[in-house]
Design an enzyme around this catalytic site. Structure first.
Site, PDB file in Angstrom:
ATOM      1  N   ASP A 227      56.122  50.256   7.749  1.00 28.39           N
ATOM      2  CA  ASP A 227      56.336  51.439   6.915  1.00 28.39           C
ATOM      3  C   ASP A 227      55.009  52.031   6.449  1.00 28.39           C
ATOM      4  OD1 ASP A 227      59.435  51.587   6.256  1.00 28.39           O
ATOM      5  OD2 ASP A 227      58.862  49.471   6.224  1.00 28.39           O
TER       6      ASP A 227
ATOM      7  N   ASP B  94      51.168  46.786  10.143  1.00 26.74           N
ATOM      8  CA  ASP B  94      52.260  46.961   9.189  1.00 26.74           C
ATOM      9  C   ASP B  94      53.228  47.980   9.796  1.00 26.74           C
ATOM     10  OD1 ASP B  94      53.762  46.913   6.838  1.00 26.74           O
ATOM     11  OD2 ASP B  94      52.549  48.478   5.898  1.00 26.74           O
TER      12      ASP B  94
ATOM     13  N   ASP C   1      49.106  49.924   4.992  1.00 25.41           N
ATOM     14  CA  ASP C   1      48.982  50.928   3.929  1.00 25.41           C
ATOM     15  C   ASP C   1      49.375  50.422   2.548  1.00 25.41           C
ATOM     16  OD1 ASP C   1      51.864  50.838   4.504  1.00 25.41           O
ATOM     17  OD2 ASP C   1      51.974  52.620   3.229  1.00 25.41           O
TER      18      ASP C   1
END
Length: 371
Positions: free
Chosen positions: A118, A116, A310
């Site tokens: 961000d 991922d 996240d």
């Protein structure tokens, strides 16, 4: 030959048949899903207004739960926070602490990396346009890509996340996997032939609608100070990180009001953001499977996907790994949360350390083979 797995079906649930062989591995039980509430038809009409208010209240509570500030405050006020965190870490131990176990599971297999952006490769910042990754992180990702096929899987527009990462040798899956493209840079990797020409956009027909909703949301949310609407090509993001908490309810109701006019779109919530996207059955988990197939690893037991993320949207990928009985899911979080990941890392700095250790391990493995 027995296949080692570090992903286990969720406790209390029946796992779907894996696409590749699965054998016993380390056990990390997962929390059972929370059951939803049903409203009887008899009471529905009388309670409609109250129910709508309750749903909005629940949405605001969900917004609070996604706020790191509130997470820290709740943790500080919780009497058993230390015990809770210790129990969570027992279920989702540090990927750094379990590094040797993870690489042991890759014996005889090809590691494929999924990352991922961000909150994983870059810190979470107030302005989404300023979520820059560090040069050291870029170096770490570049080094990983030299040894393993590597993909960035993000809710961001593919072009935008590429502008952040600036590495042409990677796969990019933007808009939560609805915009996938193979490496633009030629590679000496044995997977280069499979990479050539990969382009997949399963939601192309929704582009006019997405642009229309983007403009509507800009207009309808302009009265909410701090709200930022971002067009991510195949989805629209409404960021509320800079919105005063007192205005969260108004913002949520505004977005829901616009969504009622577009039944072919759905709204989900990420980390301090609302995501508006097509109702098609496509997500980060589907993108992971598509990329594995593009690399020639469909139904292949000799591959170990490693996915690090996240956000709530990354859970779709974690669940795919669990269902396959094959792979390593790593959640990036400092605070306990429900997840289907097997392991955890606290922040992007730990992600970088994990990536660099993986490169070092691979280099040492190659050196031993030459001896």
């Amino acid at each position: 030959m027995a296949q080692t797995t570090v992903v286990v079906p969720e406790v209390g649930m029946t796992a779907a048949a894996p696409t590749a062989c699965s054998c016993p591995g380390s056990l990390f039980p997962y929390p059972p899903p929370r059951a939803g509430m049903a409203v009887s038809r008899k009471c529905l009409r009388a309670a409609q207004a109250e129910l709508g208010a309750g749903m909005l209240s629940g949405l605001v509570e969900s917004m609070r739960a996604s706020s790191p500030t509130h997470a820290r405050a709740a943790a500080a006020l919780s009497a058993g926070v230390d015990d809770e965190h210790a129990a969570w870490m027992a279920r989702h131990p540090s990927a750094l602490g379990k590094f040797e176990e993870i690489v042991a599971a890759s014996k005889g297999k090809q590691i494929v990396m999924f990352l991922d952006y961000d909150g994983t490769l870059s810190p979470i910042v107030d302005d989404p346009d300023a979520a820059f990754m560090s040069e050291t992180m870029r170096m770490a990702v570049r080094s990983v890509a030299k040894h393993f096929p590597t993909a960035i899987v993000s809710g961001r527009c593919r072009d935008k996340v590429f502008d952040f990462v600036k590495l042409a040798e990677l796969y990019y899956a933007g808009s939560h996997g609805m915009d996938i493209k193979g490496p633009a840079k030629s590679s000496k990797s044995k997977f280069a032939p499979q990479a050539k020409g990969v382009l997949f956009q399963p939601a192309s027909e929704f582009l006019p609608m997405i642009e229309e909703v983007h403009q509507r949301l800009i207009e309808e949310t302009k009265h909410v100070a701090g709200a930022k609407v971002e067009n991510n090509k195949f989805c629209v993001s409404v960021h509320f990180r800079c919105v005063d908490e007192k205005s969260w309810g108004a913002l949520a109701e505004t977005v829901k009001g616009v969504m009622r006019e577009y039944p072919k779109l759905r709204m989900s919530q990420g980390r301090m953001v609302f995501e508006v996207r097509p109702t098609i059955k496509w997500d980060k988990g589907k993108a992971l499977e598509f990329l594995l197939e593009s690399l020639g690893f469909a139904d292949c037991p000799n591959v170990l996907p490693v996915y690090i993320g996240d956000d709530r949207t990354d859970e779709d990928a974690f669940k795919v790994l669990r269902r396959r009985g094959q792979g390593v899911g790593i959640l990036v979080s400092k605070h306990p949360k429900d997840t289907s990941a097997s392991f955890s890392l606290q922040e992007p700095a730990e992600v970088m350390e994990f990536l660099l250790r993986l490169v070092e391990w691979k280099q040492l493995s190659k050196a031993r083979l030459r001896l």
